[in-house]
Structures are given as structure tokens and as C-alpha cells.
Design an enzyme around this catalytic site. Structure first.
Site, PDB file in Angstrom:
ATOM      1  N   GLU A 104      11.112 -11.655 -11.793  1.00  0.00           N
ATOM      2  CA  GLU A 104       9.884 -12.439 -12.003  1.00  0.00           C
ATOM      3  C   GLU A 104      10.116 -13.918 -11.685  1.00  0.00           C
ATOM      4  OE1 GLU A 104       6.799 -11.485 -12.545  1.00  0.00           O
ATOM      5  OE2 GLU A 104       7.500  -9.425 -12.407  1.00  0.00           O
ATOM      6  N   CYS A 113     -17.195  -6.012  -6.135  1.00  0.00           N
ATOM      7  CA  CYS A 113     -16.572  -7.339  -5.958  1.00  0.00           C
ATOM      8  C   CYS A 113     -17.630  -8.377  -5.579  1.00  0.00           C
ATOM      9  CB  CYS A 113     -15.493  -7.243  -4.880  1.00  0.00           C
ATOM     10  SG  CYS A 113     -14.789  -8.841  -4.486  1.00  0.00           S
ATOM     11  N   CYS A 173     -10.853  -5.625   2.382  1.00  0.00           N
ATOM     12  CA  CYS A 173     -11.819  -5.129   1.388  1.00  0.00           C
ATOM     13  C   CYS A 173     -12.136  -3.656   1.597  1.00  0.00           C
ATOM     14  CB  CYS A 173     -13.096  -5.961   1.448  1.00  0.00           C
ATOM     15  SG  CYS A 173     -12.793  -7.709   1.153  1.00  0.00           S
ATOM     16  N   CYS A 219      -9.964  -1.620  -0.544  1.00  0.00           N
ATOM     17  CA  CYS A 219      -9.774  -2.102  -1.919  1.00  0.00           C
ATOM     18  C   CYS A 219     -10.500  -1.214  -2.936  1.00  0.00           C
ATOM     19  CB  CYS A 219     -10.289  -3.538  -2.025  1.00  0.00           C
ATOM     20  SG  CYS A 219     -10.142  -4.208  -3.680  1.00  0.00           S
ATOM     21  N   CYS A 257      -5.796  -8.072  -1.257  1.00  0.00           N
ATOM     22  CA  CYS A 257      -6.612  -9.266  -1.492  1.00  0.00           C
ATOM     23  C   CYS A 257      -5.804 -10.503  -1.096  1.00  0.00           C
ATOM     24  CB  CYS A 257      -7.038  -9.324  -2.960  1.00  0.00           C
ATOM     25  SG  CYS A 257      -8.456 -10.389  -3.226  1.00  0.00           S
TER      26      CYS A 257
END
Ligand code: SF4
Length: 357
Positions: free
Chosen positions: A41, A216, A207, A210, A200
């Protein structure tokens, strides 16, 4: 502000998509070890997956667990970060390992709230660690995830602004509250990251592939290019310096950088406010700086300023004494193993140690 009904199954849709299309085999996946998750991370902040993988693997080979990292000197750690940039991350990582060993019995705290109190760990990173390691239900909000939320919910305003960021965190919390009790937090958290990175994306969101497309807001209104809104324009200042590449007898003079500052803890070249100051420093040591030593000006852009570097290559027949205690004549053969900022490594490229025979 009213919430769109689509928030109710937001998490479920992200989860289902992740299981079928998300990333499953990254080196830091399929583990519950908070040490490995934490390391990934931190490395992934501001850095892409492809760049991180070899660094992550080398780092783990050298520091396989928290205790090994805490017991190492910072001098040992920095070379394993050199080239990744944002070096405060490495200093904090090392400090955090020491705090965990000294104050937490060598273990990560059991929840995200406590993890967020550790050096170098913000709220989103703490949540990601707790979600992946413990399955905790807490939302994340890194750069990629902000993009998904601003577009899906049609949130205007620069996400770095406090009010906008709070709105995004609120949406992320609500999406989790509305999710079923048995939500797989690993798949959901990874799914948000993968959606932001794979579909994205900043430039050209896909899209059509997605799982969120039917609800959206950005897609509905054709605002994918406008959201998230950019940081209000600001000009960053230019700074100038001269750097000395003083070498001789197959050694080069390096200078340890103070802990605070952009290259804190790394080795760099002696730096001066101007070429004139550099020449004066050399002359005071009985070293002439020939005009032919001047190399092309080099520009390196940091987050807050642009640094124009005038490099001077000066060859001395034999090494003089170090001028300052923080300097060291360094053998060429050690240069590949020393923690150097990327622009300094570029400046050292003309030295014979990198020349092809
Ligand atoms: S539909 Fe397009 S803009 Fe909306 S979240 Fe999905 S990829 Fe992003």
C-alpha cells in the site's frame, strides 16, 4: 443532499466485477499478512503497479518481516527505495516498523483507527490494510477511488478540497452501510482499486465495460472528461542550483542529504546556489573548474517547485580530503548499490563506471 438509489447495490456490483475481471495475482494479494499488505500500500501511493512489483519483491527478499525491517539501519533501507521517489514514504515505513516493534509487540494494531495513528499511514491506507488483513468494513478513498466516486455520483469540485473530500468519504461510508452483511471486503476494496486503474482511468474511461455504467452520472451527462475536477491552477516556482560531479581515482564525491527535505536520507552531489559559488568552493580547495566541465542544464520537477540544475563535471588526478563531514568519496563500483535520487543517477551516467567499453 439526497442519495441516488444506485448506492444501495454499488458495493455488490463492484465485488461481482472484481471476482470476474479484477486483478487476482498481484504479489501482495492472497495474503492476510499486514506487513506485506502495508508495504504494498505504501509503495503503491503515487506509483503504478508495474513499477512497484520489482521493488516490492526486492524489498521483501531483504526485509521479509517487520522485525528485520525494524532492526535494519535507515542506511540499509534507502537503497531498496531509490528510484521509487517520494522518499519520505521509506523513512516513515522504517520508523513505523520501529514503532510497531517498540510499542505494539511487533504486531499491527487490530483495527483501522489504531493503524491510522502510525507514522506515514493515512486513513485510506489504514482502511485498506484492515480490509485486506482483517476483513474490516471500512472505506478507502485513494486517488483512483476518488475518480470512480466523483464520476459515478457526479461530485463536482476539486477532490483535494476538504468539503469535497468529506462528501466523497460520506458516500463511501454509505455505500458500505447499504451493502449486505456478508460483503467480501477483500474483493470490494480490491475492486474499487481495479476499477479506478483499469476501467475508470483518467484519460479514457472504458464505460462500455464498467459494471456501474447504467447508473453513472458522469456517463449519463457525458462528463467523464470534466470529472474529477482538476486542482485550481497554480504556478510552481523555479529554483536554480549548481551541482558538482567531482571525480578522480575512480571515486566521486557524494554528500549525505539532511533527513528533512525532498531527498532526505539519500546521497546526492554537492550542491551550490550558483555556478559561481560552486567555482569558489572548488578554488578554496585548490581545484580549478574548467569551462569545458559545464554540462547541459537539467530540469527536475518536484510537486512544489521546478529545480534547474547546472551540473559541472570536474576531474581531479587524485582524491582530496572530504570538505565537509557529510561528504564521502565513493568508489564507482558502489554507485549501483547506493540510494541516489533518480536525477542524480542520471547526472552520474557520463562517469566511466557506466560507459560501455
Ligand atoms: S461508467 Fe465510466 S465514468 Fe462511470 S464509473 Fe464506470 S468507467 Fe467510470
Amino acid at each position: 443532499m439526497s442519495l441516488p438509489p444506485a448506492i444501495n447495490d454499488f458495493a455488490v456490483r463492484v465485488c461481482a466485477w472484481q471476482r470476474r475481471h479484477g486483478r487476482q495475482h498481484l504479489p501482495w494479494q492472497n495474503t492476510r499478512d499486514p506487513y506485506r499488505i502495508w508495504l504494498s500500500e505504501i509503495m503503491l501511493q503515487q506509483t503504478q503497479v508495474g513499477t512497484v512489483i520489482p521493488y516490492y519483491q526486492r524489498f521483501l527478499e531483504r526485509f521479509p518481516d517487520l522485525q528485520t525491517l525494524a532492526g535494519a539501519g535507515q542506511e540499509d533501507v534507502m537503497p531498496y527505495w531509490a528510484g521509487l521517489g517520494y522518499y519520505a514514504r521509506a523513512r516513515n515505513l522504517h520508523r513505523c516498523a520501529q514503532v510497531l516493534v517498540a510499542e505494539h509487540g511487533g504486531h499491527f494494531p487490530p483495527d483501522s483507527r489504531a493503524i491510522a495513528g502510525l507514522p506515514g499511514i493515512g486513513r485510506s491506507t489504514a482502511s485498506a490494510i484492515a480490509a485486506f488483513a482483517y476483513g474490516e468494513r471500512s472505506p478507502i478513498m485513494d486517488g483512483n477511488v476518488k475518480r470512480v466516486f466523483t464520476r459515478f455520483f457526479g461530485v463536482h469540485g476539486y477532490p483535494g478540497l476538504r468539503a469535497v473530500e468529506q462528501r466523497l468519504w460520506g458516500l463511501a461510508e454509505t455505500a458500505l452501510e447499504r451493502a449486505p452483511d456478508d460483503l467480501d471486503m477483500t474483493a470490494y476494496t480490491q475492486g474499487l482499486m481495479d476499477l479506478g486503474a483499469q476501467l475508470c482511468s483518467r484519460g479514457k474511461p472504458q464505460c462500455e465495460a464498467c459494471p456501474l455504467a447504467s447508473n453513472c452520472e458522469a456517463k449519463r451527462l457525458g462528463l467523464q472528461r470534466e470529472l474529477p475536477e482538476p486542482r485550481p491552477r497554480r504556478t510552481i516556482p523555479d529554483r536554480h542550483c549548481a551541482m558538482l560531479i567531482l571525480h578522480g581515482d575512480k571515486h566521486v564525491l557524494l554528500e549525505k542529504q539532511p533527513q528533512s527535505g525532498v531527498w532526505g536520507g539519500l546521497w546526492s552531489l554537492p550542491r551550490y546556489d550558483s555556478s559561481h559559488a560552486l567555482a569558489e568552493a572548488c578554488i578554496s580547495q585548490g581545484i580549478a573548474v574548467p569551462d569545458s566541465g559545464r554540462m547541459a542544464t537539467f530540469v527536475h520537477t518536484f510537486t512544489h517547485f521546478r529545480l534547474h540544475i547546472e551540473p559541472w563535471m570536474v576531474d581531479v588526478p587524485r582524491r582530496a580530503a572530504e570538505w565537509l563531514p557529510e561528504q564521502s568519496w565513493t568508489p564507482f563500483e558502489l554507485l549501483p548499490h547506493i540510494a541516489l535520487p533518480a536525477p542524480v543517477r542520471t547526472l552520474l551516467e557520463p562517469l566511466p563506471y557506466t560507459r560501455k567499453a
